[in-house]
Design a protein around this motif. Sequence first.
Motif, PDB file in Angstrom:
ATOM      1  N   GLY A  36     -31.192  32.749 -14.190  1.00 59.84           N
ATOM      2  CA  GLY A  36     -29.828  32.919 -13.708  1.00 59.84           C
ATOM      3  C   GLY A  36     -28.864  32.145 -14.603  1.00 59.84           C
ATOM      4  N   SER A  83     -28.794  28.874 -15.074  1.00 54.25           N
ATOM      5  CA  SER A  83     -29.267  27.496 -15.280  1.00 54.25           C
ATOM      6  C   SER A  83     -28.929  26.933 -16.655  1.00 54.25           C
ATOM      7  CB  SER A  83     -30.776  27.421 -15.032  1.00 54.25           C
ATOM      8  OG  SER A  83     -31.491  28.217 -15.949  1.00 54.25           O
ATOM      9  N   ARG A 135     -24.292  26.647 -17.686  1.00 53.07           N
ATOM     10  CA  ARG A 135     -23.392  26.015 -16.716  1.00 53.07           C
ATOM     11  C   ARG A 135     -22.026  25.691 -17.301  1.00 53.07           C
ATOM     12  NH1 ARG A 135     -24.926  27.300 -11.752  1.00 53.07           N
ATOM     13  NH2 ARG A 135     -27.109  26.797 -11.339  1.00 53.07           N
ATOM     14  N   GLU A 158     -31.747  35.263  -0.660  1.00 55.24           N
ATOM     15  CA  GLU A 158     -31.433  33.935  -1.197  1.00 55.24           C
ATOM     16  C   GLU A 158     -31.068  34.009  -2.684  1.00 55.24           C
ATOM     17  OE1 GLU A 158     -33.795  33.684   2.418  1.00 55.24           O
ATOM     18  OE2 GLU A 158     -34.174  34.683   0.499  1.00 55.24           O
ATOM     19  N   MET A 159     -31.825  34.808  -3.448  1.00 52.91           N
ATOM     20  CA  MET A 159     -31.528  34.930  -4.870  1.00 52.91           C
ATOM     21  C   MET A 159     -30.197  35.615  -5.100  1.00 52.91           C
ATOM     22  SD  MET A 159     -32.398  34.126  -7.861  1.00 52.91           S
ATOM     23  CE  MET A 159     -34.098  33.583  -7.650  1.00 52.91           C
ATOM     24  N   GLN A 218     -27.595  35.585  -3.101  1.00 52.18           N
ATOM     25  CA  GLN A 218     -26.559  34.617  -2.778  1.00 52.18           C
ATOM     26  C   GLN A 218     -26.374  33.610  -3.898  1.00 52.18           C
ATOM     27  OE1 GLN A 218     -24.607  35.971  -0.093  1.00 52.18           O
ATOM     28  NE2 GLN A 218     -24.473  33.810   0.426  1.00 52.18           N
ATOM     29  N   THR A 219     -27.488  33.166  -4.478  1.00 51.27           N
ATOM     30  CA  THR A 219     -27.414  32.212  -5.585  1.00 51.27           C
ATOM     31  C   THR A 219     -26.666  32.821  -6.766  1.00 51.27           C
ATOM     32  OG1 THR A 219     -29.470  31.140  -4.927  1.00 51.27           O
ATOM     33  CG2 THR A 219     -28.762  30.815  -7.199  1.00 51.27           C
ATOM     34  N   TYR A 220     -27.035  34.043  -7.151  1.00 50.59           N
ATOM     35  CA  TYR A 220     -26.364  34.709  -8.268  1.00 50.59           C
ATOM     36  C   TYR A 220     -24.866  34.852  -8.008  1.00 50.59           C
ATOM     37  CZ  TYR A 220     -30.801  36.223 -10.430  1.00 50.59           C
ATOM     38  OH  TYR A 220     -32.017  36.271 -11.055  1.00 50.59           O
ATOM     39  N   ASP A 260     -23.002  31.414  -7.976  1.00 47.73           N
ATOM     40  CA  ASP A 260     -22.893  30.900  -9.341  1.00 47.73           C
ATOM     41  C   ASP A 260     -21.895  31.716 -10.153  1.00 47.73           C
ATOM     42  OD1 ASP A 260     -24.713  28.909  -8.830  1.00 47.73           O
ATOM     43  OD2 ASP A 260     -26.386  29.889  -9.854  1.00 47.73           O
TER      44      ASP A 260
END
Length: 205
Positions: free
Chosen positions: A121, A123, A126, A144-145, A147-149, A152
């Motif tokens: 993703g 990482s 940043r 969950e993935m 939402q993370t994407y 971010d």
Amino acid sequence: MSAAFPDVHTRRARQAELKRDLEFEDTLAGEHLRFRTTWGLFSPRRIDDGTRMLLERMEVHADDDCLDLGCGYGPIGLTLARKAPQGLTTLVDTNYLAVEYSQRNAEANGIRNVECLTSNGFSRIRDRRFDLVTSNLPAKVGREMLQTYLLDAHEQMNPGGRIYVVTITGLRRFIEKGFKDVFDNYDKVKQGREYTVAAAVREPD
């Protein structure tokens, strides 16, 4: 010798054939590109229909800094780089082999305004900010993935930046909810029988 057990020369010839790179050309959103791929990468013999549908419906500006999330061998990111020659397009994937082939394909097509990175993703990126984020999201993406994407992406998009994703049509409600939760807006750009392209905008804070 039984046909079920080919001789050593036949096995070695077949092994060499399978290890040989695949090559093809295509025109994506008006950009003619040459690709070198290999077995084990997504859709190695041709551009998949979801990717083509996505590229045909994205708004790209000449100076956009773009991100291709999950780049594979590079068809989305390299097309964006051609469309945005005054910007920098970043291609990332968790698969180092995909990133290697993206870099090879960028070089083969003379595309220099790109960087290709192995990254889970966001990482390893940043410190970047983007005007356009896009992804051909796999059907197996979990809540969950996703939402993370999206979280971010929102954090690293410039105000007014756009995000476009393509998914199988069965995930359209899931994507709609995710976009509305994170971006507070959602646009169903195109819904087809198999795939749906969706978009959202990062509103100014």
